[in-house]
Scaffold this motif. Structure first.
Motif, PDB file in Angstrom:
ATOM      1  N   LYS A   1      32.259  26.458  54.900  1.00 32.26           N
ATOM      2  CA  LYS A   1      31.383  27.057  55.912  1.00 32.26           C
ATOM      3  C   LYS A   1      31.066  28.517  55.616  1.00 32.26           C
ATOM      4  N   ILE A   2      31.981  29.211  54.945  1.00 30.96           N
ATOM      5  CA  ILE A   2      31.784  30.648  54.712  1.00 30.96           C
ATOM      6  C   ILE A   2      31.459  30.952  53.254  1.00 30.96           C
ATOM      7  N   GLN A   3      31.174  29.920  52.454  1.00 33.40           N
ATOM      8  CA  GLN A   3      30.902  30.138  51.029  1.00 33.40           C
ATOM      9  C   GLN A   3      29.758  31.135  50.821  1.00 33.40           C
ATOM     10  N   PRO A   4      29.779  31.874  49.690  1.00 30.97           N
ATOM     11  CA  PRO A   4      30.710  31.772  48.563  1.00 30.97           C
ATOM     12  C   PRO A   4      32.108  32.261  48.931  1.00 30.97           C
ATOM     13  N   CYS A   5      33.107  31.528  48.452  1.00 29.29           N
ATOM     14  CA  CYS A   5      34.475  31.812  48.869  1.00 29.29           C
ATOM     15  C   CYS A   5      35.448  31.510  47.734  1.00 29.29           C
ATOM     16  N   ILE A   6      36.473  32.348  47.629  1.00 26.60           N
ATOM     17  CA  ILE A   6      37.571  32.115  46.689  1.00 26.60           C
ATOM     18  C   ILE A   6      38.835  31.852  47.497  1.00 26.60           C
ATOM     19  N   VAL A   7      39.462  30.708  47.235  1.00 28.93           N
ATOM     20  CA  VAL A   7      40.751  30.380  47.852  1.00 28.93           C
ATOM     21  C   VAL A   7      41.825  30.724  46.826  1.00 28.93           C
ATOM     22  N   PHE A   8      42.605  31.751  47.119  1.00 32.52           N
ATOM     23  CA  PHE A   8      43.602  32.228  46.155  1.00 32.52           C
ATOM     24  C   PHE A   8      44.998  31.773  46.558  1.00 32.52           C
ATOM     25  N   ILE A   9      45.715  31.178  45.590  1.00 31.69           N
ATOM     26  CA  ILE A   9      47.088  30.725  45.821  1.00 31.69           C
ATOM     27  C   ILE A   9      47.991  31.436  44.823  1.00 31.69           C
ATOM     28  N   ASP A  10      48.760  32.393  45.310  1.00 33.51           N
ATOM     29  CA  ASP A  10      49.711  33.088  44.444  1.00 33.51           C
ATOM     30  C   ASP A  10      50.945  32.204  44.253  1.00 33.51           C
ATOM     31  N   GLU A  11      51.557  32.294  43.071  1.00 26.42           N
ATOM     32  CA  GLU A  11      52.704  31.436  42.733  1.00 26.42           C
ATOM     33  C   GLU A  11      52.349  29.975  43.008  1.00 26.42           C
ATOM     34  N   ILE A  12      51.237  29.542  42.443  1.00 23.27           N
ATOM     35  CA  ILE A  12      50.722  28.201  42.706  1.00 23.27           C
ATOM     36  C   ILE A  12      51.681  27.112  42.237  1.00 23.27           C
TER      37      ILE A  12
END
Length: 245
Positions: free
Chosen positions: A110-121
């Protein structure tokens, strides 16, 4: 609401490319493969091969700038940034974790462009095995299914970006979904010089301080280690002042 609380507007991100020292080669690659296809979509509308990747992996030793690169990428690309805390995806009620995973991608779409960041994935999407709890296995499967769904819409600009210092622990299915992979190593001599210059920019330095010599003696140190070394050195000046009072 829990997921939305981790949303950051690109204008509020303080990190940019100028904040990162010694990683110009990685920055240039990210500009070409990730940022340009997002900012100049008009140049790539005639080919699905040149679309921005749906997954980006940053891997390397701790303290080398992986999280800073992720934040700077979001800022430079003008993407909203979801700094996903994996703990919010876990719930004591059966089935709720899958709903929360779905909510992450619904919000990102809904809010793109968007980056979903996962630290220590690697702590979240490590290799699956028979000993995994059923709820954990279902949440991982749901996350990957939703991630795959991003690829069906060519106009979708949602990127999952992960950082880890243990890439070999990641599930092969996750690595397949992260075709853009960047190794962020410990800085070499030239890179350590650049990092030290960036850290000490604007700081009052004695003429006897030689950053080239310091960089040579700091072999094996990460960017975070170099910053902590400089901070500790500055505290000696404070201690000397306190003793003279």
């Amino acid at each position: 609401m829990m997921i939305a609380s981790h949303l950051v507007d690109p204008a509020e991100i303080s990190v940019n490319w100028a904040s990162i020292g010694g990683l110009s080669h990685i920055i240039n690659e990210i500009k070409e493969t990730v940022i340009l296809p997002i900012k100049r979509r008009d140049l790539f509308t005639d080919s699905h091969l040149t679309q921005p990747p749906k997954g980006v992996l940053l891997h390397g030793p701790p303290g080398c700038g992986k999280t800073m690169i992720a934040k700077a990428t979001a800022k430079e690309a003008g993407c909203r940034f979801i700094n996903l805390d994996v703990s919010i995806l876990t719930d004591k009620w059966y089935g709720e974790s899958q709903k929360l995973a779905s909510a992450v991608f619904t919000l990102a779409m809904k809010i793109q462009p968007c980056i979903v960041f996962i630290d220590e994935i690697d702590s979240f999407l490590r290799n699956r095995n028979i000993q995994d709890h059923e709820a954990t296995a279902m949440m991982k499967a749901q996350f990957m299914t939703l991630w795959d769904g991003l690829g069906t819409d060519t106009n979708c600009t949602v990127i999952v970006m992960g950082a880890t210092n243990r890439p070999h622990d990641l599930d092969q299915a996750i690595l397949r979904r992260m075709p853009a992979s960047f190794h962020v190593p410990l800085p070499n001599l030239t890179q350590r010089k650049d990092i030290l210059k960036l850290i000490m920019d604007g700081e009052p330095l004695d003429r006897a301080v030689n950053l080239d010599i310091l960089a040579g003696k700091a072999e094996g140190m990460s960017g975070s280690d170099l910053k902590e070394m400089c901070r500790n050195a500055s505290m000696y000046r404070v201690r000397d002042f306190m003793k003279s009072e």
